[in-house]
Design an enzyme around this catalytic site. Sequence first.
Site, short mmCIF file in Angstrom:
data_model
loop_
_atom_site.label_atom_id
_atom_site.label_comp_id
_atom_site.label_asym_id
_atom_site.label_seq_id
_atom_site.Cartn_x
_atom_site.Cartn_y
_atom_site.Cartn_z
N ASN A 17 0.85 -1.19 0.00
CA ASN A 17 0.00 0.00 0.00
C ASN A 17 0.89 1.24 0.00
O ASN A 17 2.11 1.14 0.04
CB ASN A 17 -0.98 -0.03 1.18
CG ASN A 17 -0.24 -0.02 2.50
OD1 ASN A 17 0.39 0.95 2.86
ND2 ASN A 17 -0.31 -1.14 3.22
N ASP A 75 -4.49 -6.51 5.44
CA ASP A 75 -5.52 -7.35 6.09
C ASP A 75 -5.50 -8.77 5.53
O ASP A 75 -5.97 -9.70 6.17
CB ASP A 75 -6.91 -6.73 5.85
CG ASP A 75 -7.08 -5.45 6.65
OD1 ASP A 75 -6.60 -5.40 7.80
OD2 ASP A 75 -7.65 -4.48 6.12
N LYS A 102 8.40 -17.51 -9.74
CA LYS A 102 7.69 -16.40 -10.37
C LYS A 102 6.48 -16.92 -11.16
O LYS A 102 6.63 -17.86 -11.96
CB LYS A 102 8.64 -15.64 -11.30
CG LYS A 102 8.02 -14.40 -11.88
CD LYS A 102 8.97 -13.69 -12.83
CE LYS A 102 8.19 -12.60 -13.54
NZ LYS A 102 8.81 -12.20 -14.79
N PHE A 110 -5.20 3.42 14.49
CA PHE A 110 -5.65 4.31 13.43
C PHE A 110 -6.75 3.58 12.67
O PHE A 110 -6.78 2.34 12.66
CB PHE A 110 -4.50 4.63 12.47
CG PHE A 110 -3.64 5.78 12.91
CD1 PHE A 110 -2.78 5.66 13.99
CD2 PHE A 110 -3.68 6.99 12.23
CE1 PHE A 110 -1.98 6.71 14.40
CE2 PHE A 110 -2.89 8.07 12.62
CZ PHE A 110 -2.04 7.92 13.71
N LYS A 114 -14.36 0.22 14.96
CA LYS A 114 -13.05 -0.46 15.12
C LYS A 114 -12.54 -0.33 16.54
O LYS A 114 -11.95 -1.25 17.09
CB LYS A 114 -12.03 0.14 14.15
CG LYS A 114 -12.09 -0.48 12.77
CD LYS A 114 -10.99 0.02 11.84
CE LYS A 114 -11.31 -0.47 10.43
NZ LYS A 114 -10.45 0.12 9.40
N LYS A 163 -11.78 -3.72 18.50
CA LYS A 163 -10.38 -4.07 18.82
C LYS A 163 -10.03 -3.76 20.29
O LYS A 163 -8.91 -3.97 20.72
CB LYS A 163 -9.42 -3.34 17.88
CG LYS A 163 -9.65 -3.71 16.40
CD LYS A 163 -8.51 -3.29 15.49
CE LYS A 163 -8.85 -3.57 14.04
NZ LYS A 163 -7.68 -3.85 13.19
O1 PMT Z 1 2.56 6.37 6.43
P1 PMT Z 1 1.91 7.63 5.88
O2 PMT Z 1 2.17 7.80 4.41
O3 PMT Z 1 2.26 8.84 6.69
O4 PMT Z 1 0.32 7.45 6.01
C1 PMT Z 1 -0.27 7.41 7.27
C2 PMT Z 1 -1.42 6.36 7.34
C3 PMT Z 1 -2.54 6.78 6.41
C4 PMT Z 1 -0.91 4.98 6.95
C5 PMT Z 1 -1.88 6.33 8.85
O5 PMT Z 1 -2.31 7.62 9.22
C6 PMT Z 1 -3.01 5.33 9.07
O6 PMT Z 1 -4.18 5.62 8.89
N1 PMT Z 1 -2.62 4.10 9.51
C7 PMT Z 1 -3.54 2.99 9.71
C8 PMT Z 1 -3.73 2.24 8.40
C9 PMT Z 1 -4.58 1.01 8.59
O7 PMT Z 1 -4.07 -0.09 8.44
O8 PMT Z 1 -5.84 1.23 8.96
P2 PMT Z 1 -6.96 0.06 9.15
O9 PMT Z 1 -8.22 0.81 9.36
O10 PMT Z 1 -6.88 -0.89 8.03
O11 PMT Z 1 -6.51 -0.68 10.46
C10 PMT Z 1 -7.02 -0.33 11.76
C11 PMT Z 1 -5.92 -0.46 12.80
O12 PMT Z 1 -5.56 -1.83 12.96
C12 PMT Z 1 -4.64 0.27 12.46
O13 PMT Z 1 -4.13 0.83 13.64
C13 PMT Z 1 -3.74 -0.83 11.93
O14 PMT Z 1 -2.36 -0.52 12.20
C14 PMT Z 1 -4.20 -2.02 12.72
N2 PMT Z 1 -4.07 -3.31 12.01
C15 PMT Z 1 -4.64 -3.50 10.80
C16 PMT Z 1 -4.52 -4.75 10.19
C17 PMT Z 1 -3.83 -5.77 10.84
N3 PMT Z 1 -3.70 -6.95 10.27
N4 PMT Z 1 -3.31 -5.56 12.04
C18 PMT Z 1 -3.42 -4.36 12.65
O15 PMT Z 1 -2.93 -4.16 13.76
#
Ligand code: PMT
Length: 408
Positions: free
Chosen positions: A205, A274, A283, A321, A335, A339
């Site tokens: 991403n 995710d 490959k 986040f 969320k 979580k």
């Molecule tokens: O890195 P930059 O370019 O500065 O951009 C910043 C950002 C947009 C990446 C950042 O501000 C942000 O939003 N990060 C969270 C991205 C994310 O994965 O969001 P989510 O809504 O998919 O996940 C929710 C939370 O679960 C997040 O805290 C994530 O870190 C966490 N997560 C998600 C998936 C996973 N398998 N395990 C997790 O712990």
Amino acid sequence: MLIALGVTGGIGAYKAVEVARGLQKHGHEVVAVMTHSATRFVGPVTFEAITRRPVITDQFAEGMNADIEHIAIASTIDLLLIAPATANIIGKLANGIADDFLSTLYTATRAPVLIAPAMNSQMFAHAAVRKNLDTLVARGARFVEPGEGYLACGWIGKGRLAEPDEIIAAAEEILRPESPLRGQRVLVTAGPTYEDFDPVRFIGNRSSGKMGFALAAEAAHRGAEVSLIVGPTELEPPSVREVVRVRTASEMHQAVMSRASDMHVVIMAAAVADYMPERAPQKVPKGADTLTLVLHKTPDILGDLGHRRLASGRGPALIGFAAETQDVVARAIEKRAKKHVDLIVANDVARTDAGFDVDTNAVTIVTADGAESLPLQSKTNVAGEILNRVERLLSGSRSAESASPVRG
Ligand code: PMT
């Protein structure tokens, strides 16, 4: 914060330029106040170019008295820092002599005062100077001790202006003395994860790591011991206690879970995949018009931390986040509950000026107390706002979602 940087006439005046620059890098505004003799060592234009503000060199310059400048500055600054401070200015400050802008500012301000002396070692040891220093200490001024070494006068001894980094650190300590993050162990994740589907291709991403890096740097500035777990990114991470590089969601899961129980705070700013594809050993050749990849759920790091804390009744404060392109705040609220985290930062990543790979962000902070939207600002400032709320959580002034963070 606004800092008045007093520069007096010593050979160390050139180092004050580095001090001004360093303070700005920490997000402070600097107004330089030079004594007449300081201008013999470094030109005011240098400070003007760096601070992007007029430099004050003369109490009686035209325009200086329209709004009684020394009183105006005295009441707005957060710190008066004098570096280098000569024996002369130290004597004037100790004895209440106000015969130029800097000494007048000292008597007029109630802001904390930090002094970095620099002079010949015999002068520094002289009884008159010691007495003046004692007077200033008794009055609450703080000092950055001069270093030992080769002095400009040719002597070797104590008197050389402290290094800019030491002066900046001392200023930071005064400006942020009571941060509940001081000495706390804070884990921050940043950047993307890459999930390989063959030896040369992956699903990733656009996360650059900037948001996580800003949080790690700001937490370190507040005195936290920061562990930064970072996915693949070209950017240089800030200098913190520990930087661990990972590639995949599984590697990040392992790196976070193995450290989390030692942490007081975990902040998940990383954009973690995710789903991960099944990885082909070789490959994948180009063949049919379409290619189907089978994806499996990755471990949910934040979810696992939340559930572990819920089950055990103890664990670090959890900050997540939520990157969304629609129903941003509503989904963030969901969320946060799912979580079991204390605070979630809702991030609208459909915007071009916020979210992925830009220097600015506009977020809504969701806690048990409700949702609070912040305007578009630098990621450094957003990090500061988030950490202000984390500090409140640690101080216990806001209720954590479930268990209290473990201390010690
Ligand atoms: O890195 P930059 O370019 O500065 O951009 C910043 C950002 C947009 C990446 C950042 O501000 C942000 O939003 N990060 C969270 C991205 C994310 O994965 O969001 P989510 O809504 O998919 O996940 C929710 C939370 O679960 C997040 O805290 C994530 O870190 C966490 N997560 C998600 C998936 C996973 N398998 N395990 C997790 O712990």
